[in-house]
Design a protein around this motif. Sequence first.
Motif, short mmCIF file in Angstrom:
data_model
loop_
_atom_site.label_atom_id
_atom_site.label_comp_id
_atom_site.label_asym_id
_atom_site.label_seq_id
_atom_site.Cartn_x
_atom_site.Cartn_y
_atom_site.Cartn_z
N SER A 50 -43.00 55.90 21.41
CA SER A 50 -42.80 54.46 21.26
C SER A 50 -42.20 54.21 19.89
O SER A 50 -42.82 54.55 18.88
CB SER A 50 -44.15 53.74 21.42
N PHE A 51 -41.01 53.64 19.85
CA PHE A 51 -40.32 53.48 18.58
C PHE A 51 -39.42 52.25 18.58
O PHE A 51 -39.14 51.67 19.62
CB PHE A 51 -39.49 54.74 18.25
N CYS A 52 -38.96 51.90 17.38
CA CYS A 52 -38.04 50.78 17.19
C CYS A 52 -36.77 51.30 16.53
O CYS A 52 -36.83 52.13 15.63
CB CYS A 52 -38.65 49.75 16.24
N VAL A 53 -35.64 50.78 16.98
CA VAL A 53 -34.36 51.08 16.34
C VAL A 53 -33.75 49.74 15.92
O VAL A 53 -33.77 48.78 16.68
CB VAL A 53 -33.42 51.88 17.29
N PRO A 54 -33.26 49.65 14.68
CA PRO A 54 -32.68 48.37 14.24
C PRO A 54 -31.44 48.00 15.05
O PRO A 54 -30.58 48.84 15.31
CB PRO A 54 -32.30 48.64 12.78
N TYR A 55 -31.36 46.73 15.44
CA TYR A 55 -30.16 46.23 16.11
C TYR A 55 -28.92 46.55 15.29
O TYR A 55 -27.87 46.88 15.83
CB TYR A 55 -30.22 44.70 16.26
N SER A 56 -29.03 46.42 13.98
CA SER A 56 -27.87 46.59 13.10
C SER A 56 -27.35 48.02 13.07
O SER A 56 -26.24 48.26 12.60
CB SER A 56 -28.21 46.14 11.68
N ALA A 57 -28.13 48.99 13.60
CA ALA A 57 -27.74 50.40 13.53
C ALA A 57 -27.04 50.90 14.79
O ALA A 57 -26.50 52.00 14.78
CB ALA A 57 -28.97 51.26 13.26
N VAL A 58 -27.06 50.11 15.87
CA VAL A 58 -26.56 50.59 17.16
C VAL A 58 -25.73 49.53 17.88
O VAL A 58 -25.78 48.35 17.54
CB VAL A 58 -27.73 51.02 18.09
N ARG A 59 -25.00 50.00 18.89
CA ARG A 59 -24.36 49.10 19.86
C ARG A 59 -25.34 48.96 21.02
O ARG A 59 -25.78 49.96 21.59
CB ARG A 59 -23.04 49.70 20.36
N ASN A 60 -25.65 47.75 21.38
CA ASN A 60 -26.68 47.46 22.37
C ASN A 60 -26.14 47.60 23.79
O ASN A 60 -25.87 46.62 24.47
CB ASN A 60 -27.23 46.05 22.12
N ASP A 61 -25.99 48.82 24.27
CA ASP A 61 -25.40 49.06 25.59
C ASP A 61 -26.42 48.97 26.73
O ASP A 61 -26.05 49.13 27.89
CB ASP A 61 -24.70 50.42 25.63
N GLN A 62 -27.68 48.69 26.43
CA GLN A 62 -28.70 48.57 27.47
C GLN A 62 -29.19 47.13 27.60
O GLN A 62 -30.28 46.88 28.10
CB GLN A 62 -29.87 49.52 27.17
N PHE A 63 -28.36 46.18 27.21
CA PHE A 63 -28.71 44.77 27.30
C PHE A 63 -29.10 44.44 28.74
O PHE A 63 -28.46 44.86 29.69
CB PHE A 63 -27.52 43.89 26.88
#
Length: 157
Positions: A50-63
Amino acid sequence: RMAFRRAHEAVLRLLLWGPWASGTASRAKPRASEVLTRHLEQRRLPHWTSFCVPYSAVRNDQFGLSHFNWQVQGANYHVLRTGCFPFIKYHCSRASWQDLAAQNRFFTALKVVNFGIPTLLYGLGSWLFARVTETVHTSYGPITIYFLNKEDEGAMY
């Protein structure tokens, strides 16, 4: 759904890449799905994580995906995913493939009905308390992910 996605992306661009941001918009970023896959591979296909990834670090392709199956090297995971600004939160459990479409629709509808307020509060809480980090190596370079608890390698729960 496409209009909602565009509106969501516009709000995130404003929040993450406004005049106060530090140049994160200009660099290339991995897809969130790549970070998810690489993390599971780096952990040698754990029973759960269970983890968090910053929005600012990735392209959100699983919207729009809230509960779904994810295959990695022949292992299937049930993934609970939510956008909880400033993060995307993942909870992954290794399990047999199941049709999760109805649950995905339910969780997505629940977020919409609540106007995203609980997920925003969850994100702010994560931002305050997530202090355990790990580096995930992607095709675009290292990405730091965050944990609310230190995970014991090989733990079943």
